[in-house]
Design an enzyme around this catalytic site. Structure first.
Site, PDB file in Angstrom:
ATOM      1  N   GLU A   7       0.875  -1.170   0.037  1.00 33.53           N
ATOM      2  CA  GLU A   7       0.309  -0.113  -0.007  1.00 33.53           C
ATOM      3  C   GLU A   7       0.887   1.225  -0.028  1.00 33.53           C
ATOM      4  O   GLU A   7       1.692   1.324   0.911  1.00 33.53           O
ATOM      5  CB  GLU A   7      -0.835  -0.035   1.180  1.00 33.53           C
ATOM      6  CG  GLU A   7      -1.928   1.039   1.129  1.00 33.53           C
ATOM      7  CD  GLU A   7      -1.699   2.179   1.994  1.00 33.53           C
ATOM      8  OE1 GLU A   7      -1.171   3.268   1.229  1.00 33.53           O
ATOM      9  OE2 GLU A   7      -1.672   2.108   3.191  1.00 33.53           O
ATOM     10  N   CYS A  53      -2.710   7.542   5.137  1.00 34.16           N
ATOM     11  CA  CYS A  53      -2.763   7.207   3.647  1.00 34.16           C
ATOM     12  C   CYS A  53      -4.142   7.487   3.148  1.00 34.16           C
ATOM     13  O   CYS A  53      -4.245   7.682   1.708  1.00 34.16           O
ATOM     14  CB  CYS A  53      -2.430   5.670   3.407  1.00 34.16           C
ATOM     15  SG  CYS A  53      -3.182   4.513   4.703  1.00 34.16           S
TER      16      CYS A  53
END
Length: 501
Positions: free
Chosen positions: A260, A297
């Site tokens: 990720e 994020c």
């Protein structure tokens, strides 16, 4: 009590050298440095543990996961104290993140008890079928082998030592080797102590879990290239993740890399919603943008806003809301430096106008707000790159056509959001197929910061949001990363895996 050592197969061991932590408050502490040799020892221990651990019952693994959660809670006060000192995160954030981490473990315990993740299938034999008979076929998902996990800088618990990657891999039946993040080595060790206690209490193989503390780049490279590691979980920067992804692909036996990596998480403000509640949306955006100093994020760094007086009012409301938010401590000096460099890159881009500027130095972060036309945005790909921190860019559009152009050209995202009222549905329906194609999670009338740990959650997306668009690092579907399907043909029941008999 911290040992400052690595955990390998139940033993706390020194490294070839030491490093000093860099806490936001309090005195630095000494920790052992990782090395390729230590990584190799941990990987070999994981491989030794794999036959026995992968053969444990789902109930035994569920109890193991629940025991880890209990051990984390038992160390709660110490984890909060050490974590706050190391990261500068507030106490409430550390307590909440520990609760989330324990909740993930319990969620996966419940998930594997149900057994649906095994995706068991059976095609019974058809001995009389013409022109050819069909054999008896049974399929099940099995654990893939030892997994390497990289701790994340921005989540010392939920995405690190015993975070979602580790929890889902252990649930699948895979031993785990963690490379701890040097930003919070004490927090990582306390989490590892919880796992070690659970391993002993539940009688699991000693090599089921190991922690190698921070080291130089060679330590991470040793983990992803070790021939006994069968998959990698990573949360971090695009540059670092891409380098590790390439290493995984270039191995003599390539392995999957579930990374990720980054996202700007655009929000599209549709005209009717803007007219009805633009100020409220702007205030919500400011809160989401600056939560945790913007070190998420899912931080919504981009707001796509129509031009005109209502869009101007949105900009003013966002400026006022952001202007009332003071400096926040960033997780590391390196992250703070990268934030300032990102600010300078955005501010120096053609057509970008400052709406709110501030002063940040050392390890502090203050909000910044910029504005750019859709034309200048579309002409400069760099404006679509993530700035990790509380910096927002408003992209001003002349209508739906430019919104569509932005959605069509943006990179893969973890999230995309539309703020809509009923009168916006026709235009939003034009955007939706593009957003679904580009993002792993699509929201309406909300803010993406914060990821619910639940069966339906997807935390992933097309590259560069993640390296595997078919996977998620949050939610129970995350377990599928560490499994592979095996078909058994005409196999006697006595020789089948217990879950397939």
């Amino acid at each position: 009590m911290l040992t400052g050592k690595h955990l390998i197969a139940g033993n706390w061991v020194d490294g070839p050298a030491t490093f000093q932590s860099s806490p936001s408050s309090g005195e630095p502490k000494t920790f052992a440095v990782g090395s390729p040799d230590l990584v190799a020892r941990a990987c070999e221990a994981a491989e030794d543990a794999f036959p026995a651990y992968s053969a444990t019952t789902r109930e035994a693994r569920a109890v193991f996961l629940e025991t880890i959660a209990e051990e984390l809670d038992a160390r709660g006060d110490e984890i909060t104290e050490v974590g706050c000192a190391e990261t500068g995160l507030p106490e409430a954030r550390l307590i909440g993140e520990r609760g989330r981490t324990a909740g993930q473990l319990r969620l996966f315990a419940d998930h594997i008890r149900k057994g649906a993740y095994l995706d068991r299938r059976h095609d019974a034999a058809l001995p009389d079928r013409q022109p050819l008979p069909r054999p008896d076929l049974k399929m099940i998902q099995v654990p893939t082998g030892p997994v390497g996990v990289f701790g994340a800088s921005n989540f010392p618990l939920a995405f690190s030592t015993v975070g979602g990657d580790t929890a889902s891999a252990l649930a699948a039946g895979c031993p785990v080797v963690v490379k701890g993040h040097s930003a919070h080595p004490g927090t990582g060790e306390l989490a590892a102590q919880a796992v070690a206690a659970a391993v002993e209490a539940c009688g699991m193989p000693a090599g089921t879990f190991s922690l190698i503390q921070g080291g130089n780049r060679a330590v991470g490279e040793a983990l992803v290239t070790h021939p006994l590691i069968r998959a990698i979980g990573f949360t971090g920067s695009l540059a670092g993740g891409r380098a590790l992804f390439d290493l995984c692909a270039s191995r003599p036996d390539p392995i999957p890399f579930f990374g990720e990596l980054g996202s700007v998480n655009p929000m599209f403000i549709m005209p009717a919603a803007l007219a009805a509640r633009g100020a409220a949306i702007a205030q919500g955006w400011a809160g989401s943008l600056t939560m945790g100093a913007g070190q998420f994020c899912t931080n919504p760094g981009i707001a796509v806003v129509p031009k005109g007086t209502e869009g101007d009012a949105f900009a003013e409301a966002a400026k006022v809301a952001l202007g009332g938010i003071g400096a926040q401590t960033m997780l590391t000096d390196g992250i703070a430096k990268a934030y300032r460099e990102g600010r300078d890159r955005v501010a120096g881009s053609a057509g970008v106008r400052e709406v709110l500027t501030s002063v940040c130095d050392l390890r502090n972060a203050t909000p910044y707000l910029y504005e750019v036309s859709a034309e200048d945005w579309l002409a400069n790909e760099e404006l679509g790159e993530e700035v990790f921190g509380p910096l927002g860019v408003m992209v001003r559009t002349t209508g739906l056509e430019q919104m569509v152009a932005i959605a069509r050209t943006m990179q893969g995202q973890l999230t995309a959001t539309v703020h809509v009222d009923d009168d916006d549905h026709a235009d939003a329906s034009v955007l939706m197929p593009l957003l679904v194609r580009k993002a792993g999670r699509v929201l309406a009338n909300g803010y993406p910061t914060g990821v619910e740990v639940a069966d339906s959650m997807v935390h992933g997306g097309p590259y560069p949001a993640s390296t595997n668009f078919g996977a998620t690092s949050v939610g129970t579907l995350a377990i599928r990363r560490w499994l592979r399907p095996v078909c058994f043909q005409n196999m006697p029941d006595a020789l089948l895996p217990e879950d397939l008999r």
